[in-house]
Scaffold this motif. Structure first.
Motif, PDB file in Angstrom:
ATOM      1  N   PHE A   1      52.455 -66.534 -68.823  1.00 42.61           N
ATOM      2  CA  PHE A   1      53.453 -65.638 -69.397  1.00 42.61           C
ATOM      3  C   PHE A   1      53.220 -65.440 -70.887  1.00 42.61           C
ATOM      4  O   PHE A   1      53.477 -64.360 -71.434  1.00 42.61           O
ATOM      5  CB  PHE A   1      54.863 -66.197 -69.162  1.00 42.61           C
ATOM      6  N   LEU A   2      52.711 -66.475 -71.549  1.00 41.37           N
ATOM      7  CA  LEU A   2      52.450 -66.382 -72.988  1.00 41.37           C
ATOM      8  C   LEU A   2      51.149 -65.652 -73.299  1.00 41.37           C
ATOM      9  O   LEU A   2      50.788 -65.504 -74.469  1.00 41.37           O
ATOM     10  CB  LEU A   2      52.406 -67.786 -73.596  1.00 41.37           C
ATOM     11  N   GLY A   3      50.463 -65.218 -72.268  1.00 38.64           N
ATOM     12  CA  GLY A   3      49.249 -64.436 -72.480  1.00 38.64           C
ATOM     13  C   GLY A   3      48.006 -65.259 -72.691  1.00 38.64           C
ATOM     14  O   GLY A   3      46.972 -64.735 -73.122  1.00 38.64           O
ATOM     15  N   ILE A   4      48.058 -66.549 -72.401  1.00 35.06           N
ATOM     16  CA  ILE A   4      46.870 -67.395 -72.506  1.00 35.06           C
ATOM     17  C   ILE A   4      45.918 -67.052 -71.359  1.00 35.06           C
ATOM     18  O   ILE A   4      46.324 -67.028 -70.193  1.00 35.06           O
ATOM     19  CB  ILE A   4      47.254 -68.884 -72.471  1.00 35.06           C
ATOM     20  N   ARG A   5      44.679 -66.781 -71.702  1.00 33.31           N
ATOM     21  CA  ARG A   5      43.717 -66.410 -70.666  1.00 33.31           C
ATOM     22  C   ARG A   5      43.394 -67.596 -69.759  1.00 33.31           C
ATOM     23  O   ARG A   5      43.632 -68.738 -70.107  1.00 33.31           O
ATOM     24  CB  ARG A   5      42.436 -65.855 -71.314  1.00 33.31           C
TER      25      ARG A   5
ATOM     26  N   LEU B   1      53.798 -65.190 -77.330  1.00 39.25           N
ATOM     27  CA  LEU B   1      54.760 -66.141 -77.882  1.00 39.25           C
ATOM     28  C   LEU B   1      55.349 -65.571 -79.171  1.00 39.25           C
ATOM     29  O   LEU B   1      54.653 -65.456 -80.181  1.00 39.25           O
ATOM     30  CB  LEU B   1      54.091 -67.490 -78.155  1.00 39.25           C
ATOM     31  N   SER B   2      56.617 -65.220 -79.125  1.00 35.55           N
ATOM     32  CA  SER B   2      57.288 -64.694 -80.308  1.00 35.55           C
ATOM     33  C   SER B   2      57.621 -65.822 -81.276  1.00 35.55           C
ATOM     34  O   SER B   2      57.583 -66.999 -80.929  1.00 35.55           O
ATOM     35  CB  SER B   2      58.571 -63.970 -79.903  1.00 35.55           C
TER      36      SER B   2
ATOM     37  N   ARG C   1      61.064 -66.751 -71.172  1.00 33.41           N
ATOM     38  CA  ARG C   1      61.007 -65.453 -70.496  1.00 33.41           C
ATOM     39  C   ARG C   1      62.177 -64.569 -70.905  1.00 33.41           C
ATOM     40  O   ARG C   1      62.005 -63.378 -71.182  1.00 33.41           O
ATOM     41  CB  ARG C   1      60.999 -65.662 -68.976  1.00 33.41           C
ATOM     42  N   TRP C   2      63.365 -65.151 -70.945  1.00 34.15           N
ATOM     43  CA  TRP C   2      64.534 -64.338 -71.320  1.00 34.15           C
ATOM     44  C   TRP C   2      64.411 -63.815 -72.743  1.00 34.15           C
ATOM     45  O   TRP C   2      64.805 -62.678 -73.032  1.00 34.15           O
ATOM     46  CB  TRP C   2      65.821 -65.166 -71.202  1.00 34.15           C
ATOM     47  N   GLU C   3      63.864 -64.622 -73.625  1.00 33.23           N
ATOM     48  CA  GLU C   3      63.761 -64.192 -75.020  1.00 33.23           C
ATOM     49  C   GLU C   3      62.941 -62.901 -75.137  1.00 33.23           C
ATOM     50  O   GLU C   3      63.185 -62.087 -76.014  1.00 33.23           O
ATOM     51  CB  GLU C   3      63.130 -65.317 -75.848  1.00 33.23           C
ATOM     52  N   ARG C   4      61.978 -62.710 -74.215  1.00 28.89           N
ATOM     53  CA  ARG C   4      61.204 -61.473 -74.244  1.00 28.89           C
ATOM     54  C   ARG C   4      61.837 -60.367 -73.404  1.00 28.89           C
ATOM     55  O   ARG C   4      61.898 -59.210 -73.825  1.00 28.89           O
ATOM     56  CB  ARG C   4      59.780 -61.717 -73.749  1.00 28.89           C
ATOM     57  N   THR C   5      62.330 -60.709 -72.215  1.00 24.80           N
ATOM     58  CA  THR C   5      62.785 -59.668 -71.282  1.00 24.80           C
ATOM     59  C   THR C   5      64.250 -59.299 -71.422  1.00 24.80           C
ATOM     60  O   THR C   5      64.637 -58.181 -71.121  1.00 24.80           O
ATOM     61  CB  THR C   5      62.550 -60.132 -69.835  1.00 24.80           C
ATOM     62  N   ARG C   6      65.090 -60.289 -71.822  1.00 23.39           N
ATOM     63  CA  ARG C   6      66.554 -60.136 -71.907  1.00 23.39           C
ATOM     64  C   ARG C   6      67.150 -59.717 -70.548  1.00 23.39           C
ATOM     65  O   ARG C   6      68.153 -59.012 -70.489  1.00 23.39           O
ATOM     66  CB  ARG C   6      66.951 -59.126 -72.994  1.00 23.39           C
TER      67      ARG C   6
END
Length: 508
Positions: free
Chosen positions: A187-191, A415-416, A234-239
């Motif tokens: 989810f954090l975009g780590i390959r 990751l924000s 996840r919520w912090e990005r998608t709300r």
């Protein structure tokens, strides 16, 4: 295929594997120790067959390698429940006897489960009275195990075998932890090349294998904490409402298993508060979501401790004390929190003796790899190899946590800053609470890695992000792989001492 479907397939596969483990554990427990040995010897062949199947027919991908790593961790963990008796652990299990407070004094997790099984209801006794202290623990884990016990008995499984089967529940909880970590990394975009290392760190941790076989509430609590972290990020990005409800239910379930999961509360609250004030124009949406969060989490979290507070005046922070023979409060802070002295450094396994087990750091590190098991005699070759494993764990953990801090600054794409603050805040809160806990309750058994086991997630995230970003990261893969192989080899040598004799004869 959507990402959500891909995520769900891992958990469906784990559930099916759990059903297979239940059948296998029933058969081996019924037949005897030799059957367990044969089953464990066959499991590596199962893993190799899976590897061959994935490598052929165009099925091999980067994600397939991650799946293979996770499957390997599960199979090793399965060996632990096949080899270890249900009551092997010292962690407050006591006897499976519903007569709480009686002559047998089954004041432990197994007695708690037995009481629910026999009475079909939650116990209502005062945990401050002698013989009932285990009841201060919230009951979710014990309710799940009691339901599974009754299912086994209803199916005609004998009580002795059904008790062994309770380890399947803890096995599934432990094996789900690496899956949650993998979902967070992705989810954090780590390959995937980074995910491989993070999965290896999580799936091949002896502490997860051991607590996957231990019939107390620790591992279910750890799983709930990791799930709450995942859903909060996840919520912090998608709300989205479903993500905040996931965070709410996992937090509530964690506190309904073990109250220490509540350490997440200020960290999650920080995310909510900052998100709210950054987006005030949509305040109505947030108010609705926050109300749903409270409605889903609070009743689960507070019902049991609030009942005990009102009914018996049990403090909300109540902790039952260990025997005074384990109290090291008379020793200096330096002896407990400073550099381990000669006696502490030269005792690799837990003894419960204050002379050797008084140092917080030595106890934390050795219980991270061996918990309270004694694998080998002091001074033997395998004792020395096991000592090297502990040293390697300390080195890797230190490096990985430094890389975690680096990752909070040089963040992966997904990751924000707010989520990085959330992860960093929980890491600090977890460490500070552990130190305070060791100060407030200076008992030998308090100094145990199980109280900070979520740190494994931070280690996996740090290593995965570094592997993804850095050009020269092969050394990290090598050390992680070495730790995994040594862990498997050392525990295989403990379970099968005949292998060591055969190896010694071959080398001799």
């Amino acid at each position: 295929m959507t990402a959500a479907t891909g995520e769900g397939r891992k958990y469906a596969a784990l559930f099916l594997a759990g059903l297979g483990a239940w059948v296998l554990n029933t058969l081996t427990a019924f037949v005897g120790e030799q059957a367990a040995d044969i089953a464990c010897a066959a499991l590596p062949l199962v893993w190799l067959a899976l590897a061959v199947w994935l490598r052929t027919g165009g099925r091999w991908t980067d994600r397939a390698l991650t799946s293979l790593i996770l499957a390997g961790g599960f199979l090793v963990s399965l060996c632990f429940i096949l080899q270890l008796a249900y009551d092997f652990s010292w962690h407050d299990l006591a006897a499976y006897d519903a007569n709480l407070g009686g002559e047998t004094n089954p004041d432990g997790h197994l007695g708690y489960i037995a009481w629910i099984v026999e009475n079909g209801a939650l116990p209502t006794m005062n945990p401050l009275e002698n013989g009932y202290s285990i009841l201060y623990n919230p009951p979710l884990y014990h309710l799940i195990q009691a339901a599974f016990m009754r299912l086994n008995l209803w199916l005609g499984v004998s009580q002795a075998v059904a008790l062994e089967n309770l380890q399947v529940v803890t096995l599934l909880s432990a094996s789900a932890c690496p899956l949650v970590a993998v979902d967070l990394m992705r989810f954090l975009g780590i390959r995937e090349r980074g995910v491989h290392v993070g999965a290896l760190i999580m799936a091949f941790q002896p502490s997860l294998w051991i607590f996957g076989a231990t019939l107390n509430n620790d591992i279910l609590s750890i799983l709930c904490i990791l799930v709450c972290i995942l859903f909060t990020v996840r919520w912090e990005r998608t709300r989205r409402m479903r993500d905040i409800l996931g965070a709410a239910l996992s937090l509530g379930a964690g506190m309904a298993t073990k109250l220490s999961a509540g350490l997440l509360i200020p960290c999650v609250a920080m995310v909510f508060i900052v998100a709210f004030f950054r987006d005030l124009k949509r305040w109505k949406r947030y108010v609705g979501q926050f109300a749903a969060f409270l409605a889903a989490s609070v009743p689960l979290a507070v019902a049991w401790p609030l009942y005990h507070l009102l009914a018996f005046d049990v403090p909300l922070n109540y902790v039952r004390l260990s025997p005074e023979t384990l109290n090291v409060g008379n020793l200096s802070l330096w002896k407990r929190f400073g550099i381990p002295d000669w006696f502490a450094r030269n005792e690799l396994f837990f003894t419960g003796v204050r002379k050797t087990d008084h140092n917080v750091w030595m106890q934390t590190f050795k219980t991270a790899v061996f918990d309270e098991l004694t694998l080998f005699n002091n001074g033997t070759t395998m004792w020395n190899v096991a000592y090297l494993l502990m040293v390697l764990f300390v080195v890797l953990l230190a490096v990985e946590l430094i890389l975690f801090v680096y990752g909070l600054v040089k963040r992966p794409a997904g990751l924000s800053g707010l989520s990085a603050g959330f992860l960093g805040m929980y890491a600090v809160v977890l460490a500070a609470y552990y130190i305070k806990f060791c100060l407030d309750y200076p008992y030998v058994c308090t100094f145990n890695f199980r109280y900070v086991m979520p740190a494994l997630l931070f280690a996996a995230l740090g290593a995965a992000n570094w592997r993804d970003r850095a050009r020269w990261s092969g050394w990290l893969v090598g050390l992680t792989g070495l730790f995994a192989m040594m862990s498997v080899g050392i525990y295989a040598g403990w379970f099968y001492p005949g292998l060591l004799d055969a190896l010694a004869a071959l080398l001799g």
